[in-house]
Motif scaffolding. Structure first.
Motif, PDB file in Angstrom:
ATOM      1  N   ARG A  16       0.870  -1.167   0.000  1.00  0.00           N
ATOM      2  CA  ARG A  16       0.000   0.000   0.000  1.00  0.00           C
ATOM      3  C   ARG A  16       0.910   1.220   0.000  1.00  0.00           C
ATOM      4  N   ILE A  17       0.736   2.096  -0.999  1.00  0.00           N
ATOM      5  CA  ILE A  17       1.658   3.205  -1.153  1.00  0.00           C
ATOM      6  C   ILE A  17       0.875   4.453  -1.534  1.00  0.00           C
ATOM      7  N   MET A  18       1.280   5.571  -0.962  1.00  0.00           N
ATOM      8  CA  MET A  18       0.677   6.866  -1.270  1.00  0.00           C
ATOM      9  C   MET A  18       1.568   7.582  -2.280  1.00  0.00           C
ATOM     10  N   ALA A  19       0.966   8.051  -3.371  1.00  0.00           N
ATOM     11  CA  ALA A  19       1.729   8.687  -4.443  1.00  0.00           C
ATOM     12  C   ALA A  19       1.154  10.069  -4.715  1.00  0.00           C
ATOM     13  N   LEU A  20       2.038  11.038  -4.945  1.00  0.00           N
ATOM     14  CA  LEU A  20       1.635  12.386  -5.299  1.00  0.00           C
ATOM     15  C   LEU A  20       1.418  12.490  -6.800  1.00  0.00           C
ATOM     16  N   ASN A  21       0.682  13.503  -7.186  1.00  0.00           N
ATOM     17  CA  ASN A  21       0.322  13.695  -8.586  1.00  0.00           C
ATOM     18  C   ASN A  21       1.577  13.912  -9.437  1.00  0.00           C
ATOM     19  N   ASN A  22       1.695  13.112 -10.515  1.00  0.00           N
ATOM     20  CA  ASN A  22       2.776  13.220 -11.502  1.00  0.00           C
ATOM     21  C   ASN A  22       4.162  12.985 -10.908  1.00  0.00           C
ATOM     22  N   ARG A  23       4.226  12.254  -9.801  1.00  0.00           N
ATOM     23  CA  ARG A  23       5.514  11.907  -9.211  1.00  0.00           C
ATOM     24  C   ARG A  23       5.588  10.406  -9.010  1.00  0.00           C
ATOM     25  N   GLU A  24       6.759   9.854  -9.253  1.00  0.00           N
ATOM     26  CA  GLU A  24       6.916   8.409  -9.180  1.00  0.00           C
ATOM     27  C   GLU A  24       6.974   7.946  -7.725  1.00  0.00           C
ATOM     28  N   ALA A  25       6.230   6.896  -7.455  1.00  0.00           N
ATOM     29  CA  ALA A  25       6.296   6.215  -6.163  1.00  0.00           C
ATOM     30  C   ALA A  25       6.765   4.779  -6.435  1.00  0.00           C
ATOM     31  N   LYS A  26       7.671   4.294  -5.597  1.00  0.00           N
ATOM     32  CA  LYS A  26       8.265   2.986  -5.844  1.00  0.00           C
ATOM     33  C   LYS A  26       8.444   2.263  -4.529  1.00  0.00           C
ATOM     34  N   ILE A  27       8.152   0.969  -4.542  1.00  0.00           N
ATOM     35  CA  ILE A  27       8.344   0.132  -3.372  1.00  0.00           C
ATOM     36  C   ILE A  27       9.054  -1.141  -3.808  1.00  0.00           C
ATOM     37  N   HIS A  28       9.989  -1.587  -2.982  1.00  0.00           N
ATOM     38  CA  HIS A  28      10.754  -2.785  -3.295  1.00  0.00           C
ATOM     39  C   HIS A  28      10.837  -3.645  -2.041  1.00  0.00           C
ATOM     40  N   VAL A  29      10.423  -4.898  -2.185  1.00  0.00           N
ATOM     41  CA  VAL A  29      10.502  -5.869  -1.097  1.00  0.00           C
ATOM     42  C   VAL A  29      11.398  -7.002  -1.578  1.00  0.00           C
ATOM     43  N   GLY A  30      12.561  -7.131  -0.976  1.00  0.00           N
ATOM     44  CA  GLY A  30      13.481  -8.177  -1.412  1.00  0.00           C
ATOM     45  C   GLY A  30      14.879  -7.900  -0.901  1.00  0.00           C
ATOM     46  N   THR A  31      15.839  -8.289  -1.674  1.00  0.00           N
ATOM     47  CA  THR A  31      17.242  -8.148  -1.283  1.00  0.00           C
ATOM     48  C   THR A  31      18.027  -7.548  -2.441  1.00  0.00           C
ATOM     49  N   ASN A  32      19.232  -7.126  -2.137  1.00  0.00           N
ATOM     50  CA  ASN A  32      20.175  -6.680  -3.153  1.00  0.00           C
ATOM     51  C   ASN A  32      21.205  -7.779  -3.357  1.00  0.00           C
ATOM     52  N   GLN A  33      21.134  -8.431  -4.488  1.00  0.00           N
ATOM     53  CA  GLN A  33      22.010  -9.556  -4.769  1.00  0.00           C
ATOM     54  C   GLN A  33      23.400  -9.043  -5.146  1.00  0.00           C
ATOM     55  N   PRO A  34      24.442  -9.445  -4.402  1.00  0.00           N
ATOM     56  CA  PRO A  34      25.796  -8.979  -4.736  1.00  0.00           C
ATOM     57  C   PRO A  34      26.343  -9.691  -5.966  1.00  0.00           C
ATOM     58  N   ILE A  35      27.041  -8.931  -6.786  1.00  0.00           N
ATOM     59  CA  ILE A  35      27.723  -9.473  -7.964  1.00  0.00           C
ATOM     60  C   ILE A  35      29.203  -9.167  -7.799  1.00  0.00           C
ATOM     61  N   LEU A  36      29.981 -10.193  -7.616  1.00  0.00           N
ATOM     62  CA  LEU A  36      31.409 -10.040  -7.365  1.00  0.00           C
ATOM     63  C   LEU A  36      32.183 -10.177  -8.674  1.00  0.00           C
ATOM     64  N   THR A  37      33.000  -9.173  -8.951  1.00  0.00           N
ATOM     65  CA  THR A  37      33.830  -9.190 -10.153  1.00  0.00           C
ATOM     66  C   THR A  37      35.287  -9.045  -9.738  1.00  0.00           C
ATOM     67  N   ARG A  38      36.107  -9.952 -10.186  1.00  0.00           N
ATOM     68  CA  ARG A  38      37.538  -9.929  -9.896  1.00  0.00           C
ATOM     69  C   ARG A  38      38.314  -9.594 -11.162  1.00  0.00           C
ATOM     70  N   SER A  39      39.276  -8.693 -11.011  1.00  0.00           N
ATOM     71  CA  SER A  39      40.105  -8.278 -12.143  1.00  0.00           C
ATOM     72  C   SER A  39      41.569  -8.458 -11.759  1.00  0.00           C
ATOM     73  N   ILE A  40      42.335  -8.995 -12.691  1.00  0.00           N
ATOM     74  CA  ILE A  40      43.762  -9.208 -12.465  1.00  0.00           C
ATOM     75  C   ILE A  40      44.502  -7.976 -12.961  1.00  0.00           C
ATOM     76  N   VAL A  41      45.110  -7.239 -12.021  1.00  0.00           N
ATOM     77  CA  VAL A  41      45.859  -6.039 -12.378  1.00  0.00           C
ATOM     78  C   VAL A  41      47.264  -6.402 -12.846  1.00  0.00           C
ATOM     79  N   ASN A  42      47.863  -7.348 -12.137  1.00  0.00           N
ATOM     80  CA  ASN A  42      49.217  -7.788 -12.482  1.00  0.00           C
ATOM     81  C   ASN A  42      49.247  -9.301 -12.369  1.00  0.00           C
ATOM     82  N   ALA A  43      49.626  -9.965 -13.467  1.00  0.00           N
ATOM     83  CA  ALA A  43      49.632 -11.429 -13.480  1.00  0.00           C
ATOM     84  C   ALA A  43      50.698 -12.032 -12.579  1.00  0.00           C
TER      85      ALA A  43
END
Length: 414
Positions: free
Chosen positions: A306-333
Motif C-alpha cells: 500500500r503506497i501513497m503517491a503524489l500527482n505526476n511523481r513516481e512512487a516505488k516500493i521494493h521488497v526483497g534483497t540486493n544480490q551482490p555481484i562479485l567481479t575480480r580483475s587481475i591487475v598484475n599477473a
C-alpha cells in the motif's frame, strides 16, 4: 548651371555673404521671379539636399550630412524643450528608459537635486516620451508572497513575465520559499492571483496492490487431445469425415475420469467428448479426447503493498534483497617470484518484488497511471574461472499506461 555659380549670382544680387563648403557640387535649374533672398536660397538648397547655417551675417552652405555632423541635428528640424518632473521614479532611471526613444537631435539632461529631466527634441519625440513617463512614473509597492506548497524554482519563471519591464522588480528567497515583487498595485494584484493559482496542494492517491504468482499445472487444459487420435490413425486420417456430439455441464466428474477409456471416450470436468473419425482404410473407428479440466491452480501471494503517491511523481516500493555481484580483475599477473595482484569489485542488483507507479490525477475522478510491477529471483549463480560470481536472475515484468476511475480494481497479468 552649376550650383556654386548660382549661389555666386544670388550673392551678388542680394549683397549677402555666402561661403560654399567643399562638398557642395551638382547642377541646378531654377526660374525665380518676385521672391526674396531667403526664399530663393531655400529653394536652391532643397533641390540638391543642401543646408546652411547663418552666424554674424555670414551664410555657410554645406551638405545636409555635413550639417548634421557639425551641429548634431538634422537641418530644418524644429525642436522644443520641456522639463519633466518625476514623483515615483528617479530622474536617472527615467533617462535610461527614455534615451533609446529620443531622435538624433534630441538631448536629455538630468537634475538629481530636483529629480527632473530636461528634454530637447522634436515635438513628435517629446509627445512619445511624455506618454511613456505617464506609464512608468506611477506609485509602486513591494509585497512578499510566501509559498505553501510550490517552490520558488517552479513558480518564479511563470510569474516573472508579468512584472512591469520598465520599473518592476522580482526576486526569490529560497530559504523562506518566498517571492518578493515591486510593482504598481494593479500589477501586484494580477501577480498575486497567478501565484495563488499555482501554489496549490498536490493531489495524492492511495494505491493498494496485490502481487500474486500463479503456478499452472498440466491439469489446467482446454482443447482437443488430437495426439490421442493421431497415435491411432495412420495415413489419410485428416481427410476422414468427423462425426460426434458433446455433452456439457458434467460438473461432478472427478479429475481421474479425464483419462480416455479403452473405447477412446473421455470425461472431463465441464465437458465430455465423443467425436468419432470413420472411413479409415482399415475400417476402424476412433474417438477424440476433449480436455476441459477446470481445476484450481496454485497461487502464492508475493506482496501486498500500500503506497501513497503524489500527482505526476513516481512512487516505488521494493521488497526483497540486493544480490551482490562479485567481479575480480587481475591487475598484475605476477611472476615466478611474485603473486598476482587481483582487485575485487562488488555491485548489487535488487531482487524481489517491486512496484513503480506514476499517477496523473484528474479533477473528474479518473487517474492515468503508468504501472510497472516486477517479480525477480535468483535462479542460479555462475562462477567464472577467475572467481567472479554472476547470478542468473529470473524476472517477470509488465509495464502499461491505464486510465482508471477512482476506487476501481485493475488486473494486470501475463
Amino acid at each position: 548651371m552649376d550650383v556654386v555659380e548660382v549661389l555666386k549670382i544670388l550673392s551678388r544680387q542680394s549683397g549677402m555673404n555666402i561661403v560654399v563648403g567643399r562638398n557642395v557640387i551638382g547642377r541646378v535649374t531654377v526660374f525665380l521671379t518676385d521672391v526674396d533672398f531667403w526664399q530663393a536660397l531655400q529653394t536652391i538648397l532643397e533641390t540638391r539636399d543642401l543646408a546652411y547655417a547663418e552666424k554674424d551675417g555670414l551664410i555657410t552652405v554645406m551638405t545636409a550630412q555635413d550639417y548634421e555632423r557639425v551641429y548634431g541635428k538634422t537641418f530644418g528640424s524644429k525642436t522644443e524643450t520641456k522639463v519633466l518632473t518625476f514623483k515615483n521614479i528617479d530622474a536617472a532611471r527615467a533617462k535610461t528608459l527614455l534615451d533609446p526613444f529620443r531622435s538624433k537631435v534630441g538631448t536629455l539632461v538630468t537634475n538629481e537635486g530636483t529629480n527632473t529631466l530636461q528634454v530637447e527634441d522634436t515635438p513628435e519625440s517629446l509627445a512619445r516620451m511624455e506618454s511613456m513617463v505617464a506609464g512608468f512614473d506611477v506609485p509602486t509597492e513591494t509585497r512578499v508572497f510566501t509559498l505553501n506548497h510550490g517552490t520558488v524554482e517552479d513558480i518564479l519563471p511563470k510569474v516573472s513575465p508579468l512584472v512591469s519591464r520598465d520599473y518592476g522588480n522580482i526576486q526569490a528567497d529560497k530559504r523562506s520559499n518566498s517571492i518578493v515583487v515591486t510593482d504598481n498595485p494593479n500589477r501586484l494584484n494580477v501577480i498575486g492571483r497567478m501565484i495563488d493559482s499555482f501554489d496549490v496542494r498536490d493531489r495524492a492517491v492511495l494505491i493498494e496492490a496485490k502481487i500474486v504468482q500463479v503456478l499452472l499445472t498440466d491439469d489446467y487444459q482446454w482443447g482437443i487431445n488430437w495426439q490421442y487420435v493421431f497415435d491411432r490413425v495412420a495415413g489419410n486420417a485428416l481427410k476422414s469425415p468427423i462425426k460426434g456430439t458433446l455433452s456439457q455441464n458434467l460438473l461432478g466428474v472427478p479429475l481421474s475420469d479425464a483419462t480416455p477409456d479403452a473405447s477412446g471416450n473421455v470425461k472431463a470436468k465441464g465437458v465430455t467428448g465423443n467425436v468419432k473419425i470413420t472411413k479409415l482404410p482399415h475400417g476402424a473407428t476412433f474417438s477424440s479426447v476433449i480436455n476441459f479440466l477446470d481445476t484450481m491452480v496454485k497461487s502464492n501471494m508475493l506482496s501486498s503493498p500500500r503506497i501513497m503517491a503524489l500527482n505526476n511523481r513516481e512512487a516505488k516500493i521494493h521488497v526483497g534483497t540486493n544480490q551482490p555481484i562479485l567481479t575480480r580483475s587481475i591487475v598484475n599477473a605476477g611472476s615466478a617470484t611474485t603473486s598476482a595482484i587481483v582487485t575485487e569489485d562488488v555491485k548489487f542488483q535488487p531482487v524481489g518484488v517491486s512496484l513503480a507507479v506514476i499517477p496523473s490525477i484528474g479533477s473528474d475522478g479518473y487517474l492515468t497511471m503508468k504501472i510497472t510491477p516486477e517479480v525477480s529471483s535468483v535462479d542460479s549463480v555462475i562462477t567464472t574461472e577467475n572467481g567472479s560470481s554472476i547470478p542468473i536472475v529470473r524476472t517477470s515484468e509488465a509495464e502499461t499506461n491505464i486510465l482508471v476511475k477512482d476506487g476501481v480494481t485493475v488486473v494486470i497479468g501475463g
